[in-house]
Motif scaffolding. Structure first.
Motif, PDB file in Angstrom:
ATOM      1  N   ASN A 186       0.799  -1.223   0.000  1.00 18.54           N
ATOM      2  CA  ASN A 186       0.000   0.000   0.000  1.00 18.54           C
ATOM      3  C   ASN A 186       0.838   1.282   0.000  1.00 18.54           C
ATOM      4  N   ARG A 187       2.101   1.189  -0.404  1.00 16.49           N
ATOM      5  CA  ARG A 187       2.908   2.407  -0.540  1.00 16.49           C
ATOM      6  C   ARG A 187       3.112   2.631  -2.036  1.00 16.49           C
ATOM      7  N   THR A 188       2.286   3.491  -2.609  1.00 19.87           N
ATOM      8  CA  THR A 188       2.323   3.641  -4.066  1.00 19.87           C
ATOM      9  C   THR A 188       3.567   4.443  -4.460  1.00 19.87           C
ATOM     10  N   PHE A 189       4.263   3.945  -5.470  1.00 19.71           N
ATOM     11  CA  PHE A 189       5.574   4.463  -5.856  1.00 19.71           C
ATOM     12  C   PHE A 189       5.479   5.718  -6.702  1.00 19.71           C
ATOM     13  N   ALA A 190       6.399   6.635  -6.487  1.00 17.75           N
ATOM     14  CA  ALA A 190       6.613   7.731  -7.441  1.00 17.75           C
ATOM     15  C   ALA A 190       8.105   8.011  -7.450  1.00 17.75           C
ATOM     16  N   THR A 191       8.631   8.405  -8.609  1.00 17.90           N
ATOM     17  CA  THR A 191      10.073   8.634  -8.697  1.00 17.90           C
ATOM     18  C   THR A 191      10.444   9.876  -7.884  1.00 17.90           C
ATOM     19  N   PHE A 216      10.208   8.718   0.875  1.00 23.25           N
ATOM     20  CA  PHE A 216       9.204   7.711   1.223  1.00 23.25           C
ATOM     21  C   PHE A 216       8.609   7.076  -0.030  1.00 23.25           C
ATOM     22  N   LYS A 217       8.340   7.918  -1.035  1.00 19.84           N
ATOM     23  CA  LYS A 217       7.578   7.423  -2.191  1.00 19.84           C
ATOM     24  C   LYS A 217       8.386   6.555  -3.147  1.00 19.84           C
ATOM     25  N   SER A 218       9.732   6.568  -3.002  1.00 19.21           N
ATOM     26  CA  SER A 218      10.476   5.666  -3.883  1.00 19.21           C
ATOM     27  C   SER A 218      10.609   4.286  -3.226  1.00 19.21           C
ATOM     28  N   TYR A 219       9.989   4.089  -2.075  1.00 27.59           N
ATOM     29  CA  TYR A 219       9.961   2.820  -1.352  1.00 27.59           C
ATOM     30  C   TYR A 219      11.347   2.154  -1.356  1.00 27.59           C
ATOM     31  N   PRO A 220      12.339   2.832  -0.718  1.00 26.44           N
ATOM     32  CA  PRO A 220      13.700   2.275  -0.728  1.00 26.44           C
ATOM     33  C   PRO A 220      13.849   1.148   0.283  1.00 26.44           C
ATOM     34  N   ILE A 221      14.530   0.094  -0.111  1.00 28.44           N
ATOM     35  CA  ILE A 221      14.886  -0.999   0.802  1.00 28.44           C
ATOM     36  C   ILE A 221      16.406  -1.130   0.727  1.00 28.44           C
ATOM     37  N   GLU A 242       8.171  16.694   2.884  1.00 25.65           N
ATOM     38  CA  GLU A 242       8.226  15.694   1.821  1.00 25.65           C
ATOM     39  C   GLU A 242       6.810  15.225   1.473  1.00 25.65           C
ATOM     40  N   PRO A 243       6.448  15.174   0.182  1.00 23.62           N
ATOM     41  CA  PRO A 243       5.125  14.623  -0.162  1.00 23.62           C
ATOM     42  C   PRO A 243       5.135  13.114   0.048  1.00 23.62           C
ATOM     43  N   ARG A 244       4.194  12.599   0.836  1.00 25.64           N
ATOM     44  CA  ARG A 244       4.213  11.167   1.149  1.00 25.64           C
ATOM     45  C   ARG A 244       3.028  10.409   0.561  1.00 25.64           C
ATOM     46  N   GLY A 245       1.923  11.084   0.354  1.00 27.25           N
ATOM     47  CA  GLY A 245       0.744  10.388  -0.144  1.00 27.25           C
ATOM     48  C   GLY A 245       0.829  10.159  -1.633  1.00 27.25           C
ATOM     49  N   PRO A 246      -0.275   9.783  -2.279  1.00 23.66           N
ATOM     50  CA  PRO A 246      -1.588   9.507  -1.688  1.00 23.66           C
ATOM     51  C   PRO A 246      -1.602   8.167  -0.931  1.00 23.66           C
ATOM     52  N   PHE A 247      -2.639   8.007  -0.109  1.00 25.70           N
ATOM     53  CA  PHE A 247      -2.812   6.765   0.647  1.00 25.70           C
ATOM     54  C   PHE A 247      -4.130   6.103   0.264  1.00 25.70           C
ATOM     55  N   PRO A 248      -4.211   4.786   0.438  1.00 23.30           N
ATOM     56  CA  PRO A 248      -5.460   4.111   0.089  1.00 23.30           C
ATOM     57  C   PRO A 248      -6.604   4.591   0.981  1.00 23.30           C
ATOM     58  N   LEU A 249      -7.794   4.701   0.404  1.00 19.60           N
ATOM     59  CA  LEU A 249      -8.938   5.168   1.175  1.00 19.60           C
ATOM     60  C   LEU A 249      -9.328   4.162   2.248  1.00 19.60           C
ATOM     61  N   SER A 250      -9.116   2.864   1.945  1.00 23.57           N
ATOM     62  CA  SER A 250      -9.389   1.868   2.985  1.00 23.57           C
ATOM     63  C   SER A 250      -8.145   1.013   3.112  1.00 23.57           C
ATOM     64  N   GLY A 251      -7.932   0.472   4.286  1.00 20.14           N
ATOM     65  CA  GLY A 251      -6.850  -0.507   4.402  1.00 20.14           C
ATOM     66  C   GLY A 251      -5.646  -0.040   5.180  1.00 20.14           C
ATOM     67  N   LEU A 252      -5.458   1.267   5.335  1.00 20.81           N
ATOM     68  CA  LEU A 252      -4.290   1.708   6.122  1.00 20.81           C
ATOM     69  C   LEU A 252      -4.756   2.490   7.331  1.00 20.81           C
TER      70      LEU A 252
END
Ligand SMILES: *[C@@H]1O[C@H](CO)[C@@H](O)[C@H](O)[C@H]1NC(C)=O
Ligand SMILES: *[C@@H]1O[C@H](CO)[C@@H](O)[C@H](O)[C@H]1NC(C)=O
Ligand SMILES: *[C@@H]1O[C@H](CO)[C@@H](O)[C@H](O)[C@H]1NC(C)=O
Ligand SMILES: *[C@@H]1O[C@H](CO)[C@@H](O)[C@H](O)[C@H]1NC(C)=O
Ligand SMILES: *[C@@H]1O[C@H](CO)[C@@H](O)[C@H](O)[C@H]1NC(C)=O
Ligand SMILES: *[C@@H]1O[C@H](CO)[C@@H](O)[C@H](O)[C@H]1NC(C)=O
Ligand SMILES: *[C@@H]1O[C@H](CO)[C@@H](O)[C@H](O)[C@H]1NC(C)=O
Ligand SMILES: *[C@@H]1O[C@H](CO)[C@@H](O)[C@H](O)[C@H]1NC(C)=O
Ligand SMILES: [Cu+2]
Length: 545
Positions: free
Chosen positions: A363-368, A392-397, A535-545
């Motif tokens: 549920n972490r939608t990616f953006a460059t 946050f949005k590049s979902y780094p591991i 830092e822009p972190r969203g968008p987030f899912p409407l349900s589920g988080l």
């Protein structure tokens, strides 16, 4: 005759291995042109040096490949050599905003790499969904000696082609209006950039008794393709650049990004021609792939021979049971890595609080990021080990050097997704369904198959492993390119300190950043240290988080 041949043979033995390594140097103006590949719709496409389709690239293992890319489009572009590990050349991986700044209009970038792998690969734009407009081509790398012998090599580049430009489809899928999103848009099958009703352009010519290597490459943007030839067996010998022990099958499914080589032995006589199928399908039911958009071409032995079954494209005598890649055994036997780090990833599609539909891992939608992650890794010193600096949005591991990673990917979505990892192959360990039905659980043998793009059917999971032995920043994403654009991607930052001490960014890359107004140092926000305020972190899912 014999007398003259001996000196030649000696020459070949002594100088052959040295003379073989070549520098394959290509100058590619990336240009708009028009094409009508299916005879139904002329449209603007992206080609090379004013021509479309782009030329097939052939190299030998050991060669050096350089592509001087000049961007003559009105938007940025980039080139990714899909399946090449780019070991030591992370900045030539082509992932726009991740390993480079995209090439700006009128800009240039020379991709240089040593060819260390052999098999079937492809080159495509990695800027948004741009390759869907035609900037993609096969890349064939020959080893010093092939494992299997065959008479002829044929490429079958299979593709779901759209009559509309990728930017328009992108905007439709990311619309805030449900009605707009759900408007149907159908693709048309192309075989080697030709299609429609032009059976002459898409025919495959066979000579009786010969053995062919067919290199199937799926370069679509959505959907899956199933391939089969009436009355012929396909013997799988390679997937995604990994040679395998022979496995006979009746049909093959390929997701976007995947490549499979099959040997096909032609019939002993030219008495009949046979239909082949390259159907687009999206659903997999009871282990059988059903065609949604059937496509039929001809395997021609003789221009005058009758066509054997079927009489129309949706009929077929082929067994379309789902092909299980986990059953394959690679020629090069490598035991799988262990598990130092276990990463569970859930795949969902949902409506987010920006009223758009996004896809995501966990549920972490990616953006460059604004600053490509590779630049961040090289310019943030010891802080390169903090995931926060990549945004946050590049979902780094972050991965440690030589760490063994296991990914458990649970596809909880209603669609299949083909996941592609850059810089590595996955070892495919286990496949199963989310309901944990033991009948559907498949476990690899001691030497699991390795490939760079894995399809995970809906409500199914796969467990894959790889060893972090390639310091660099590597994307993992769904290769249905529009799903990637909708956020189904993440970034592995592998051994940041080793990248840091080994890589020096090419001047051209920095110049392209400056032209695009992108900072050439700092964190994802272009600032020093871990200052990620606002830092822009969203968008987030409407349900589920
Ligand atoms: C690429 O474009 C440049 C500038 O328009 C032109 O001079 C050159 O001839 C082109 N190269 C090829 C191979 O078409
Ligand atoms: C690119 O170069 C062409 C020809 O020199 C020029 O007309 C065009 O404005 C340039 N485009 C950009 C975005 O700089
Ligand atoms: C490519 O190979 C050449 C010749 O072996 C070597 O000098 C060069 O460092 C290699 N380049 C990379 C990026 O590995
Ligand atoms: C293919 O179909 C198009 C449109 O339906 C038609 O205009 C064209 O003549 C057909 N081409 C052939 C080779 O049958
Ligand atoms: C290619 O893969 C996509 C999605 O993974 C699929 O929809 C499409 O049908 C495939 N095409 C072929 C020709 O296999
Ligand atoms: C093609 O075959 C399918 C399956 O047998 C049948 O449903 C369909 O009507 C046929 N279409 C044509 C145009 O004959
Ligand atoms: C990258 O190169 C290093 C050093 O030669 C090697 O140990 C490692 O296995 C390579 N990784 C990949 C993915 O090729
Ligand atoms: C993600 O969101 C979906 C609904 O959109 C929810 O069902 C799921 O539990 C969430 N998963 C995680 C890992 O948070
Ligand atoms: Cu997907």
């Amino acid at each position: 005759m014999v007398v003259y041949n001996i000196p030649l043979l000696l020459f070949a033995l002594v100088f052959g291995p040295l003379a073989r390594a070549a520098h394959v140097e290509l100058s590619w103006n990336i240009t708009y042109t028009t094409a009508n590949p299916d005879g139904m719709n002329e449209r603007r496409v992206i080609g090379i040096n004013g021509k479309w389709p782009p030329p097939v690239v052939y190299v030998n293992m050991g060669d050096m490949l350089t592509i001087h890319a000049y961007n003559q489009l009105d938007e940025p572009t980039s080139l990714h050599t899909h399946g090449f590990f780019q070991n030591g050349t992370n900045y030539y991986d082509g992932a726009a905003s991740v390993t480079e700044c995209a090439i700006p209009p009128n800009g240039t970038y020379s991709y240089r790499m040593n060819v260390t792998q052999s098999g079937t690969f492809w080159i495509h734009s990695h800027y948004m969904a741009q390759y869907v407009d035609g900037l993609r081509t096969p890349l064939i790398s020959s080893p010093p000696k092939e494992h299997y012998s065959y008479d002829e090599d044929k490429i079958l580049m299979l593709e779901a082609w759209y009559h509309r430009e990728s930017a328009e489809i992108h905007d439709q899928l990311l619309s805030t209006s449900e009605a707009t999103r759900n408007k149907p848009f159908r693709p048309y099958t192309l075989v080697n950039s030709r299609g429609g009703n032009d059976t002459d352009a898409t025919k495959i010519v066979f000579a009786p008794g010969k053995t062919y290597r067919l290199r199937l490459i799926n370069v679509s943007a959505t959907g899956m393709i199933r391939f089969g030839i009436e009355g012929h067996v396909l013997q799988v010998i390679e997937i995604d650049g990994v040679d395998t022990e022979i496995k006979p099958v009746h049909s093959m499914q390929l997701s976007v990004g995947q490549r499979v080589s099959v040997l096909v032995t032609a019939k002993p006589t030219a008495a009949n021609n046979y239909a082949y199928h390259a159907d687009i399908f999206t659903d997999i039911q009871s282990g059988v792939a059903r065609a949604e958009l059937p496509f039929q071409g001809i395997v021609e032995y003789s221009p005058t021979a009758p066509l054997i079954n079927p009489t129309n494209a949706s009929q077929s005598t082929i067994d379309w049971s789902f092909f299980q890649d986990i059953d394959l055994v690679p020629i090069e036997k490598i035991p799988p890595p262990g598990v130092h780090k276990w990463i569970p990833l859930e795949v969902h599609t949902s409506i987010y609080d920006d009223r758009r539909e996004h896809l995501a891992f966990n549920n972490r939608t990616f953006a460059t990021p604004l600053v490509p992650s590779l630049i961040t890794a090289l310019t943030t010193g010891y802080q390169a080990y903090y995931p926060d600096v990549y945004g946050f949005k590049s979902y780094p591991i972050i991965l440690d050097p030589l760490e063994d990673v296991e990914l458990a990917i649970f596809n909880k979505d209603v669609n299949s997704h083909p996941f592609h990892i850059h810089g590595h192959n996955f070892f495919i360990m286990v496949r199963g369904t989310i309901d944990k039905n033991p009948k559907n659980r498949l476990v690899a043998g001691p030497y699991p198959v390795r490939r760079d793009t894995i399809t995970i059917p809906p409500q199914s999971y796969a467990i894959v492993r790889f060893r972090a032995d390639n310091p660099g920043v590597w994307l993992m994403h769904c290769h249905m390119q529009f799903h990637n654009d909708q956020g189904l991607a993440l970034t592995f930052v592998e051994a940041p300190f080793r990248i840091n001490s080994n890589l020096v960014l090419p001047d051209q890359l920095l110049k392209n950043c400056r032209t695009l107004g992108v900072p050439t140092a700092g964190n994802a926000m272009g600032r020093q240290g871990i200052d990620m305020s606002n830092e822009p972190r969203g968008p987030f899912p409407l349900s589920g988080l």
